[in-house]
Motif scaffolding. Structure first.
Motif, PDB file in Angstrom:
ATOM      1  N   LYS A   1      32.125  78.558  -6.080  1.00 54.68           N
ATOM      2  CA  LYS A   1      32.029  78.290  -7.519  1.00 54.68           C
ATOM      3  C   LYS A   1      32.271  76.802  -7.705  1.00 54.68           C
ATOM      4  O   LYS A   1      33.311  76.281  -7.338  1.00 54.68           O
TER       5      LYS A   1
ATOM      6  N   LEU B   1      40.086  80.407 -10.253  1.00 52.72           N
ATOM      7  CA  LEU B   1      38.967  79.569 -10.684  1.00 52.72           C
ATOM      8  C   LEU B   1      39.488  78.420 -11.547  1.00 52.72           C
ATOM      9  O   LEU B   1      39.086  77.261 -11.368  1.00 52.72           O
TER      10      LEU B   1
ATOM     11  N   THR C   1      41.358  86.431 -10.059  1.00 52.09           N
ATOM     12  CA  THR C   1      40.277  85.530  -9.657  1.00 52.09           C
ATOM     13  C   THR C   1      40.083  84.434 -10.702  1.00 52.09           C
ATOM     14  O   THR C   1      39.913  83.253 -10.337  1.00 52.09           O
ATOM     15  N   SER C   2      40.130  84.775 -11.958  1.00 50.86           N
ATOM     16  CA  SER C   2      39.995  83.779 -13.035  1.00 50.86           C
ATOM     17  C   SER C   2      41.099  82.731 -12.958  1.00 50.86           C
ATOM     18  O   SER C   2      40.862  81.541 -13.170  1.00 50.86           O
TER      19      SER C   2
ATOM     20  N   ILE D   1      33.061  91.076  -8.568  1.00 49.61           N
ATOM     21  CA  ILE D   1      33.855  90.137  -9.361  1.00 49.61           C
ATOM     22  C   ILE D   1      33.297  88.725  -9.215  1.00 49.61           C
ATOM     23  O   ILE D   1      33.178  87.984 -10.197  1.00 49.61           O
TER      24      ILE D   1
ATOM     25  N   LYS E   1      30.056  88.484 -11.238  1.00 46.51           N
ATOM     26  CA  LYS E   1      30.340  88.426 -12.678  1.00 46.51           C
ATOM     27  C   LYS E   1      30.946  87.081 -13.070  1.00 46.51           C
ATOM     28  O   LYS E   1      30.756  86.618 -14.191  1.00 46.51           O
ATOM     29  N   GLY E   2      31.675  86.462 -12.146  1.00 42.50           N
ATOM     30  CA  GLY E   2      32.324  85.189 -12.418  1.00 42.50           C
ATOM     31  C   GLY E   2      31.417  83.986 -12.202  1.00 42.50           C
ATOM     32  O   GLY E   2      31.867  82.844 -12.278  1.00 42.50           O
TER      33      GLY E   2
ATOM     34  N   THR F   1      40.006  90.736 -11.509  1.00 41.52           N
ATOM     35  CA  THR F   1      39.218  89.742 -12.250  1.00 41.52           C
ATOM     36  C   THR F   1      40.142  88.692 -12.853  1.00 41.52           C
ATOM     37  O   THR F   1      39.848  87.489 -12.806  1.00 41.52           O
ATOM     38  N   LYS F   2      41.289  89.111 -13.402  1.00 35.49           N
ATOM     39  CA  LYS F   2      42.254  88.165 -13.969  1.00 35.49           C
ATOM     40  C   LYS F   2      42.818  87.252 -12.885  1.00 35.49           C
ATOM     41  O   LYS F   2      42.981  86.044 -13.101  1.00 35.49           O
TER      42      LYS F   2
END
Length: 168
Positions: A167, A119, A115-116, A142, A145-146, A112-113
Protein backbone atom coordinates in the motif's frame (compact mmCIF):
# COMPACT_ATOMS: atom_id res chain seq x y z
CA UNK A 1 -10.50 -35.50 14.41
CA UNK A 2 -8.39 -34.05 17.24
CA UNK A 3 -9.23 -36.84 19.65
CA UNK A 4 -8.35 -39.43 17.02
CA UNK A 5 -4.79 -38.07 16.95
CA UNK A 6 -4.48 -36.98 20.59
CA UNK A 7 -2.28 -39.91 21.57
CA UNK A 8 0.12 -39.61 18.63
CA UNK A 9 3.76 -38.89 19.34
CA UNK A 10 4.93 -39.00 15.71
CA UNK A 11 3.48 -37.60 12.49
CA UNK A 12 1.42 -40.28 10.68
CA UNK A 13 2.78 -39.11 7.30
CA UNK A 14 6.51 -38.51 7.88
CA UNK A 15 7.04 -40.30 11.23
CA UNK A 16 8.85 -37.26 12.70
CA UNK A 17 8.25 -36.50 16.39
CA UNK A 18 5.34 -34.13 16.99
CA UNK A 19 6.03 -30.87 18.78
CA UNK A 20 4.19 -27.65 19.53
CA UNK A 21 4.03 -25.38 16.51
CA UNK A 22 4.39 -22.24 18.65
CA UNK A 23 6.05 -23.00 21.99
CA UNK A 24 5.36 -20.13 24.38
CA UNK A 25 9.00 -19.25 25.17
CA UNK A 26 10.03 -19.27 21.50
CA UNK A 27 6.97 -17.22 20.54
CA UNK A 28 7.66 -14.60 23.22
CA UNK A 29 11.29 -14.31 22.03
CA UNK A 30 10.16 -13.99 18.39
CA UNK A 31 7.61 -11.25 19.14
CA UNK A 32 10.04 -9.42 21.45
CA UNK A 33 12.70 -9.44 18.74
CA UNK A 34 10.25 -8.08 16.16
CA UNK A 35 9.04 -5.36 18.55
CA UNK A 36 12.64 -4.26 19.03
CA UNK A 37 12.84 -3.39 15.32
CA UNK A 38 12.95 0.31 14.34
CA UNK A 39 9.64 2.15 14.48
CA UNK A 40 7.79 -0.93 15.66
CA UNK A 41 4.18 -0.73 16.74
CA UNK A 42 1.96 -3.14 18.67
CA UNK A 43 -1.80 -3.00 19.16
CA UNK A 44 -4.12 -5.15 21.25
CA UNK A 45 -7.85 -5.42 21.74
CA UNK A 46 -8.77 -6.49 25.24
CA UNK A 47 -11.85 -7.39 27.26
CA UNK A 48 -12.61 -5.34 30.37
CA UNK A 49 -10.95 -8.13 32.36
CA UNK A 50 -7.70 -7.52 30.48
CA UNK A 51 -7.80 -10.70 28.39
CA UNK A 52 -6.42 -10.02 24.91
CA UNK A 53 -8.65 -11.23 22.08
CA UNK A 54 -6.83 -9.61 19.15
CA UNK A 55 -3.39 -8.20 18.44
CA UNK A 56 -1.10 -7.09 15.67
CA UNK A 57 2.37 -5.69 15.16
CA UNK A 58 4.65 -4.32 12.53
CA UNK A 59 7.90 -2.41 12.06
CA UNK A 60 10.11 -0.59 9.60
CA UNK A 61 12.27 -2.88 7.48
CA UNK A 62 14.85 -2.38 4.76
CA UNK A 63 14.25 -4.28 1.54
CA UNK A 64 17.38 -6.27 2.29
CA UNK A 65 15.89 -7.33 5.63
CA UNK A 66 12.60 -8.19 3.91
CA UNK A 67 14.49 -10.48 1.55
CA UNK A 68 15.37 -12.58 4.61
CA UNK A 69 11.72 -13.70 4.75
CA UNK A 70 12.31 -15.63 1.51
CA UNK A 71 14.27 -18.84 1.01
CA UNK A 72 15.47 -18.75 -2.59
CA UNK A 73 17.65 -16.23 -4.43
CA UNK A 74 14.89 -15.96 -7.06
CA UNK A 75 12.28 -14.91 -4.49
CA UNK A 76 14.71 -12.52 -2.79
CA UNK A 77 15.26 -10.80 -6.13
CA UNK A 78 11.57 -10.92 -7.08
CA UNK A 79 10.36 -9.19 -3.90
CA UNK A 80 12.70 -6.22 -4.36
CA UNK A 81 11.95 -6.01 -8.08
CA UNK A 82 8.16 -6.05 -7.55
CA UNK A 83 8.26 -3.45 -4.78
CA UNK A 84 10.44 -1.10 -6.79
CA UNK A 85 8.44 -1.65 -9.96
CA UNK A 86 5.27 -0.73 -8.08
CA UNK A 87 6.50 1.95 -5.65
CA UNK A 88 9.66 3.33 -7.25
CA UNK A 89 13.06 3.63 -5.61
CA UNK A 90 12.17 2.33 -2.16
CA UNK A 91 14.76 1.34 0.42
CA UNK A 92 12.54 0.89 3.49
CA UNK A 93 8.97 -0.25 4.06
CA UNK A 94 6.66 -0.76 7.01
CA UNK A 95 6.19 -4.52 7.40
CA UNK A 96 2.84 -5.65 8.84
CA UNK A 97 4.09 -8.77 10.54
CA UNK A 98 1.08 -10.32 12.26
CA UNK A 99 -2.63 -9.84 12.83
CA UNK A 100 -4.33 -12.28 15.18
CA UNK A 101 -7.99 -12.41 16.21
CA UNK A 102 -9.50 -15.01 18.54
CA UNK A 103 -11.90 -17.29 16.65
CA UNK A 104 -14.73 -16.38 19.04
CA UNK A 105 -14.75 -12.75 17.84
CA UNK A 106 -13.86 -13.08 14.16
CA UNK A 107 -15.95 -11.51 11.38
CA UNK A 108 -16.58 -8.37 13.43
CA UNK A 109 -14.11 -6.08 11.62
CA UNK A 110 -11.37 -6.31 14.24
CA UNK A 111 -8.64 -7.45 11.81
CA UNK A 112 -9.70 -4.62 9.48
CA UNK A 113 -9.31 -2.12 12.35
CA UNK A 114 -5.86 -3.50 13.18
CA UNK A 115 -4.82 -3.29 9.54
CA UNK A 116 -6.13 0.28 9.29
CA UNK A 117 -4.08 1.23 12.34
CA UNK A 118 -0.93 -0.02 10.61
CA UNK A 119 -1.82 1.66 7.33
CA UNK A 120 -2.04 4.93 9.27
CA UNK A 121 1.23 4.14 11.07
CA UNK A 122 3.05 3.52 7.79
CA UNK A 123 1.72 6.79 6.36
CA UNK A 124 2.86 8.70 9.45
CA UNK A 125 6.37 7.30 8.83
CA UNK A 126 6.19 8.08 5.09
CA UNK A 127 6.71 4.40 4.32
CA UNK A 128 4.84 2.03 2.05
CA UNK A 129 3.18 -0.79 3.97
CA UNK A 130 3.86 -4.37 2.88
CA UNK A 131 2.01 -7.42 4.09
CA UNK A 132 2.95 -11.04 3.39
CA UNK A 133 0.26 -13.63 4.06
CA UNK A 134 -1.00 -16.99 2.88
CA UNK A 135 -3.01 -16.82 -0.32
CA UNK A 136 -5.98 -18.44 1.45
CA UNK A 137 -5.93 -16.11 4.48
CA UNK A 138 -8.82 -13.78 5.32
CA UNK A 139 -6.16 -11.03 5.27
CA UNK A 140 -6.24 -11.19 1.45
CA UNK A 141 -9.82 -9.90 1.48
CA UNK A 142 -8.90 -7.20 4.01
CA UNK A 143 -5.95 -6.13 1.85
CA UNK A 144 -8.15 -5.93 -1.23
CA UNK A 145 -10.80 -3.89 0.59
CA UNK A 146 -8.08 -1.61 1.95
CA UNK A 147 -6.84 -0.76 -1.52
CA UNK A 148 -3.61 -2.71 -1.26
CA UNK A 149 -1.96 -3.98 -4.44
CA UNK A 150 -0.99 -7.64 -4.68
CA UNK A 151 2.54 -7.76 -6.14
CA UNK A 152 3.33 -11.45 -5.60
CA UNK A 153 0.57 -13.93 -6.31
CA UNK A 154 -0.20 -17.33 -4.82
CA UNK A 155 1.97 -19.92 -6.50
CA UNK A 156 4.84 -17.56 -7.29
CA UNK A 157 6.40 -18.16 -3.89
CA UNK A 158 6.83 -21.90 -4.26
CA UNK A 159 8.18 -22.63 -0.79
CA UNK A 160 5.09 -21.66 1.20
CA UNK A 161 2.30 -20.27 -1.02
CA UNK A 162 2.33 -16.74 0.34
CA UNK A 163 1.29 -13.56 -1.40
CA UNK A 164 2.67 -10.05 -0.96
CA UNK A 165 0.67 -6.83 -0.85
CA UNK A 166 1.81 -3.22 -0.87
CA UNK A 167 0.00 0.00 0.00
CA UNK A 168 1.60 3.20 -1.20
Amino acid sequence: VGRKFAELTNCPKCDQPLKLAYPEDDTVKYITKELSMPESAFITFEEESGNVFAAGWGYAYTLEELQGKYNTPEMKEMVVDRIRRTAGKVERVFYLSEVMVDAAVRNRGIATKITSYFLDKSQSLNLNLVMRTRGDSPMVQIANKGGMTQIISAGEEKDNLRVLFIKM
